[in-house]
Design an enzyme around this catalytic site. Structure first.
Site, short mmCIF file in Angstrom:
data_model
loop_
_atom_site.label_atom_id
_atom_site.label_comp_id
_atom_site.label_asym_id
_atom_site.label_seq_id
_atom_site.Cartn_x
_atom_site.Cartn_y
_atom_site.Cartn_z
N ASP A 41 47.22 57.68 1.68
CA ASP A 41 48.08 58.72 2.00
C ASP A 41 47.91 60.29 1.50
O ASP A 41 47.53 60.36 0.24
CB ASP A 41 49.51 58.50 1.66
CG ASP A 41 49.73 56.97 1.78
OD1 ASP A 41 49.05 56.21 2.50
OD2 ASP A 41 51.00 56.73 1.56
N ARG A 163 60.60 53.76 -1.74
CA ARG A 163 59.16 54.63 -2.20
C ARG A 163 59.02 56.08 -1.41
O ARG A 163 59.83 55.98 -0.44
CB ARG A 163 58.23 53.88 -2.42
CG ARG A 163 57.71 53.06 -1.06
CD ARG A 163 56.18 52.28 -1.42
NE ARG A 163 55.81 51.62 -0.23
CZ ARG A 163 56.05 50.25 0.05
NH1 ARG A 163 56.74 49.57 -1.08
NH2 ARG A 163 55.78 49.70 1.04
#
Ligand code: FRU
Length: 480
Positions: A41, A163
């Site tokens: 990511d 998260r």
């Protein structure tokens, strides 16, 4: 002594295989990629002191596995030429020992405030992991210092999957969203939680922005929430959405819901269904920012979990999409255009003008930009061909569809697209990826493909094109 020597030799041996690109055949020329090792990511995307910074989920020790995530770091003055910087954060505190997971940046008072998920595994226990949110600060944009009182948002223990903080400021209040998994009547469902803070350090959970009804999956990762064109966009990566015809064909999805949001009540009221942002095979975990030009820019991991990563034997894994500008249409769909800065990656024009079926051009370094202008009432077929793989882009005028087929199992991705008169397509080809932008960004496809040898671009036999321009692209991402 001998033990030390052997350990050191082994260390340097392993470091030397993992610490460099051993073959550049798949290494991007102009898509941001790690210097070596594994990348997933995008994190902490920000404009800081006149430069763009991009952090990313990083395993510097191996390109074969995500490992225990650190935050890799690069910067750019133009979103095209990237420079690698030292690793920003390691998973070296008790509270983040199993991974410095994804997060985002808030820039204020000349400082970077980096919010991230501190991940801890508890093997053999139930639940087998926990996630707390933590903060780190950088004053110079290179050295990052973790906050001494971390974590700042403790997980409750009840809901271990919580998260990927995405932070922003509105008025005198700071906000962040978190992706979360929760259980209702025994079913796991994804949702996005909203938190607020007056001081950046003390946070309170305020609202559930939106949640899955089951159809939208069991976990929502990497949420993002921003205002655009008078509406609010909730952009996230849901896991567990089932394929429906041509839709949701990837293992995990990435898409958005447009709605209204009231900062007084903190209530988000969706006015659209969930829509996929990109239609290719490899597009996940987006992160957006508002830059100094007030552009809403988005960048994604041009990849997917649990797939083949042929580049990993060459010393690296993962690349980012080109940064794109997001705008919202009147019918509440997101348009994506590559940032115009990408022109800085252009080298020579190798073909321009009218072209008919069979026209073929070979790219200098497997990297090019293709611009097509044609009549929307005719079909169009374009082949991107290498020695060992090829990709076909096909516009079907009769059925109003556009597709990308990279061959092999599950090679086809297709969606509706009905341009009125003009067929306008721009394609960015890099050493192991293709990004297709249709029209004004109504449809995009981002897919990886892996071929050896030189790459050619060829128009299908019955295709006729008013303007066919092919440009070689140069290296803007350094290779070590
Ligand atoms: C998304 C994701 C995030 C997590 C990170 C770990 O791809 O699973 O939810 O923070 O990757 O690397």
């Amino acid at each position: 002594m001998r033990v030390i020597f052997n350990t050191l030799t082994l260390f340097f041996f392993l470091y030397s295989i993992n610490g460099e690109i051993t073959n550049d055949r798949y290494y991007p020329m102009y898509h941001a990629a790690p210097p070596f090792g594994w990348m997933n990511d995008p994190n902490g995307f920000a404009r800081f002191k006149s430069e763009y910074h991009l952090f990313y989920q990083y395993n510097p020790d191996s390109s074969l596995v995500p490992g225990t995530a650190a935050w890799g770091h690069m910067k750019s003055s133009d979103l095209v030429h990237w420079q690698h910087l030292p690793i920003a954060m390691y998973p070296n505190n008790t509270y983040d020992r199993s991974g410095v997971f994804s997060g985002s940046a808030l820039i204020e008072d000349g400082k970077m405030y980096l919010y991230y998920t501190a991940h801890i595994n508890h093997p053999g226990e139930t639940p087998d992991h926990e996630e707390n949110q933590a903060l780190a600060i950088s004053e110079d944009g290179v050295n990052v210092v973790k906050y001494e009182n971390n974590p700042i948002i403790p997980g409750t223990g009840r809901q271990p999957d919580i998260r990927d903080p995405k932070v922003w400021k509105h008025g005198d209040t700071y906000y962040l969203v978190l992706g979360n998994k929760f259980k209702r009547n025994g079913t796991e469902l994804g949702r996005v939680l909203l938190y607020a803070s007056k001081d950046k350090y003390t946070w309170e959970e305020k609202a559930i922005l939106d949640e899955s009804d089951g159809w939208l999956g069991y976990m929502w990762e990497c949420p993002d929430f921003f205002q655009l064109g008078g509406y609010f966009v909730l952009l996230f990566s849901p896991q567990g959405v089932k394929p429906e015809g041509d839709k949701y064909r990837n293992l995990y999805q990435c898409g958005y819901i447009v709605g209204r949001f009231d900062y007084k009540t903190l209530k988000f009221t969706p006015v659209t269904e969930f829509q996929e942002l990109d239609h290719g095979h490899d597009f996940y975990a987006t992160q957006s920012i508002l830059d100094d030009k007030k552009r809403r820019l988005v960048i994604a991991w041009l990849d997917m979990w649990e797939t083949n990563y042929p580049e990993q034997n060459d010393g690296f894994t993962g690349q980012m999409t080109l940064p794109r500008i997001l705008t919202l249409t009147k019918d509440l769909r997101l348009l994506q255009r590559p940032v115009p800065e990408i022109r800085a990656a252009r080298a020579d024009v190798i073909c321009t003008g009218q072209a008919s079926g069979g026209t073929s051009v070979t790219l200098a370094n497997k990297a090019g930009e293709v611009n097509i202008r044609a009549s929307a009432s005719n079909d169009l077929e374009l082949f991107i061909e290498g020695e060992t793989a090829s990709v076909v882009i096909y516009y079907d005028a009769t059925n109003g569809q556009i597709s990308l087929d990279r061959g092999g199992e599950d090679g086809l991705r297709r969606t509706e697209w009905r341009p009125k008169y003009l067929l306008k397509i721009t394609i960015y080809i890099d050493a192991s990826s293709i990004e297709v932008f249709c029209g004004d960004g109504q449809v995009t496809f981002s897919s990886r493909y892996f071929t050896n040898g030189p790459v050619s671009v060829r128009l299908g036999d019955s295709s006729k094109v008013e303007q066919f321009r092919v440009i070689n692209m140069k290296r803007t991402v350094p290779i070590n």
